[in-house]
Design an enzyme around this catalytic site. Sequence first.
Site, PDB file in Angstrom:
ATOM      1  N   LYS A  80    -104.584  56.338 -54.963  1.00 43.00           N
ATOM      2  CA  LYS A  80    -102.428  56.551 -54.359  1.00 43.00           C
ATOM      3  C   LYS A  80    -101.918  57.000 -55.552  1.00 43.00           C
ATOM      4  O   LYS A  80    -101.160  57.554 -55.013  1.00 43.00           O
ATOM      5  CB  LYS A  80    -102.467  55.140 -53.750  1.00 43.00           C
ATOM      6  CG  LYS A  80    -103.426  54.661 -52.288  1.00 43.00           C
ATOM      7  CD  LYS A  80    -102.513  53.636 -51.689  1.00 43.00           C
ATOM      8  CE  LYS A  80    -103.611  52.637 -50.553  1.00 43.00           C
ATOM      9  NZ  LYS A  80    -103.209  51.770 -50.129  1.00 43.00           N
ATOM     10  N   GLN A 118    -100.550  46.309 -51.428  1.00 44.40           N
ATOM     11  CA  GLN A 118    -102.849  46.813 -51.371  1.00 44.40           C
ATOM     12  C   GLN A 118    -102.398  45.026 -51.050  1.00 44.40           C
ATOM     13  O   GLN A 118    -102.392  43.758 -51.167  1.00 44.40           O
ATOM     14  CB  GLN A 118    -102.718  46.987 -52.938  1.00 44.40           C
ATOM     15  CG  GLN A 118    -104.427  47.301 -52.506  1.00 44.40           C
ATOM     16  CD  GLN A 118    -103.761  48.360 -51.200  1.00 44.40           C
ATOM     17  OE1 GLN A 118    -103.608  48.754 -50.547  1.00 44.40           O
ATOM     18  NE2 GLN A 118    -105.715  48.396 -51.484  1.00 44.40           N
ATOM     19  N   ASP A 150     -97.639  51.855 -44.495  1.00 47.51           N
ATOM     20  CA  ASP A 150     -98.638  51.100 -43.699  1.00 47.51           C
ATOM     21  C   ASP A 150     -98.283  50.839 -42.723  1.00 47.51           C
ATOM     22  O   ASP A 150     -99.578  50.425 -41.615  1.00 47.51           O
ATOM     23  CB  ASP A 150     -99.006  49.808 -44.957  1.00 47.51           C
ATOM     24  CG  ASP A 150     -99.808  49.785 -45.365  1.00 47.51           C
ATOM     25  OD1 ASP A 150    -100.460  50.561 -46.061  1.00 47.51           O
ATOM     26  OD2 ASP A 150     -99.576  49.118 -46.658  1.00 47.51           O
TER      27      ASP A 150
HETATM   28  N1  L34 Z   1    -101.598  47.327 -47.974  1.00 48.06           N
HETATM   29  N2  L34 Z   1    -104.155  47.428 -47.681  1.00 48.06           N
HETATM   30  C1  L34 Z   1    -102.894  47.851 -47.828  1.00 48.06           C
HETATM   31  N3  L34 Z   1    -102.888  49.276 -47.006  1.00 48.06           N
HETATM   32  C2  L34 Z   1    -103.821  50.278 -46.903  1.00 48.06           C
HETATM   33  O1  L34 Z   1    -103.893  51.075 -46.746  1.00 48.06           O
HETATM   34  C3  L34 Z   1    -105.177  49.554 -47.508  1.00 48.06           C
HETATM   35  N4  L34 Z   1    -106.395  50.164 -47.678  1.00 48.06           N
HETATM   36  C4  L34 Z   1    -107.438  48.867 -47.499  1.00 48.06           C
HETATM   37  C5  L34 Z   1    -107.305  48.160 -48.034  1.00 48.06           C
HETATM   38  N5  L34 Z   1    -106.551  47.544 -48.574  1.00 48.06           N
HETATM   39  C6  L34 Z   1    -104.543  48.042 -48.143  1.00 48.06           C
HETATM   40  C7  L34 Z   1    -106.540  50.580 -47.951  1.00 48.06           C
HETATM   41  O2  L34 Z   1    -105.949  51.160 -48.900  1.00 48.06           O
HETATM   42  C8  L34 Z   1    -108.817  50.255 -47.677  1.00 48.06           C
HETATM   43  N6  L34 Z   1    -107.600  51.041 -48.303  1.00 48.06           N
HETATM   44  C9  L34 Z   1    -108.592  52.568 -48.853  1.00 48.06           C
HETATM   45  C10 L34 Z   1    -108.210  53.389 -49.484  1.00 48.06           C
HETATM   46  C11 L34 Z   1    -108.655  53.943 -50.058  1.00 48.06           C
HETATM   47  C12 L34 Z   1    -110.169  53.886 -50.250  1.00 48.06           C
HETATM   48  C13 L34 Z   1    -110.615  53.046 -49.653  1.00 48.06           C
HETATM   49  C14 L34 Z   1    -109.527  52.252 -48.994  1.00 48.06           C
HETATM   50  C15 L34 Z   1    -110.979  54.662 -51.264  1.00 48.06           C
HETATM   51  O3  L34 Z   1    -110.464  56.407 -52.054  1.00 48.06           O
HETATM   52  N7  L34 Z   1    -112.597  55.359 -51.339  1.00 48.06           N
HETATM   53  C16 L34 Z   1    -113.503  56.130 -51.477  1.00 48.06           C
HETATM   54  C17 L34 Z   1    -113.668  55.941 -52.757  1.00 48.06           C
HETATM   55  C18 L34 Z   1    -113.354  54.715 -53.677  1.00 48.06           C
HETATM   56  C19 L34 Z   1    -114.324  54.054 -54.578  1.00 48.06           C
HETATM   57  O4  L34 Z   1    -115.064  54.773 -55.444  1.00 48.06           O
HETATM   58  O5  L34 Z   1    -114.323  52.814 -54.691  1.00 48.06           O
HETATM   59  C20 L34 Z   1    -114.089  57.045 -50.584  1.00 48.06           C
HETATM   60  O6  L34 Z   1    -114.509  58.068 -50.754  1.00 48.06           O
HETATM   61  O7  L34 Z   1    -114.266  56.263 -49.659  1.00 48.06           O
END
Ligand code: L34
Length: 248
Positions: free
Chosen positions: A17, A61, A84
Amino acid sequence: MILVGEDPASKVYVNNKKKACEYIGINSYEYLLPAETSQEELISLIEKLNNDERVSGILCQLPVPDHIDDQAIINAIAPEKDVDAFHPVNVGKIMTGNFDFVPCTPAGVMELINESGIDVCGKDCVVVGRSNIVGKPMAMLLLHRSGTVTICHSKTRELAEITRKADILVAAVGIPEFIKGDMIKPGAVVIDVGINRIAPKKLVGDVEFEAAEKIAGAITPVPGGVGPMTIAMLMKNTVKAAQINAQK
Ligand code: L34
């Protein structure tokens, strides 16, 4: 952005982020608090940020450590800075369809559907998962687009019979590869919200991708699917929050 504790996955997401903010030119400030932080300390930080006019958006988060009540934290964030869209005021606005912010993950799913030219109107949409963060708002967004929406969860009977009717299937259960190929209707749109770490460097979704991709008409991968869209939608909400707060 506030991160309480040392959860390694949360650190990755918060860092992604931060990078997105840098990329589009939003100033981001990270508050990395120790796991022992009390609920009162966390709420007083949020109140400080609520009153800081340089701050357009606030995000804590999730998950937070067990001794902190996550709903109390969400309730403390000023609704107009709640990028959010987890605050009850924003949740209520999503129900009526007259909303400023859409929760980032369901918003990302809708963006994928829209950009792929998929028409939701009249389609059978099945959401597997009923969380406040994904399942419930996801169902509401599909309903606003005139989908016929079914929400399934761990107590649902004959789940496969329901998922096999879905033209649009959203998997948000948090169980690795829970949705098997034979649970999918040929040609269906399959959107995988799950991010499950099954080994130090191996991420899988809630859908058994290899089997599903042969049957689905369109499918999102993990990683590189809904996760990055979640972050893009957070940026969109933050820009909107800045516009809303500038009008005050
Ligand atoms: N307050 N908490 C709050 N807001 C959110 O919107 C979230 N979420 C979820 C968990 N807790 C939160 C996220 O940001 C899930 N989440 C989230 C954000 C980004 C990614 C995954 C989950 C992400 O960047 N995923 C990458 C891979 C990351 C890795 O290597 O672990 C992808 O390509 O899916």
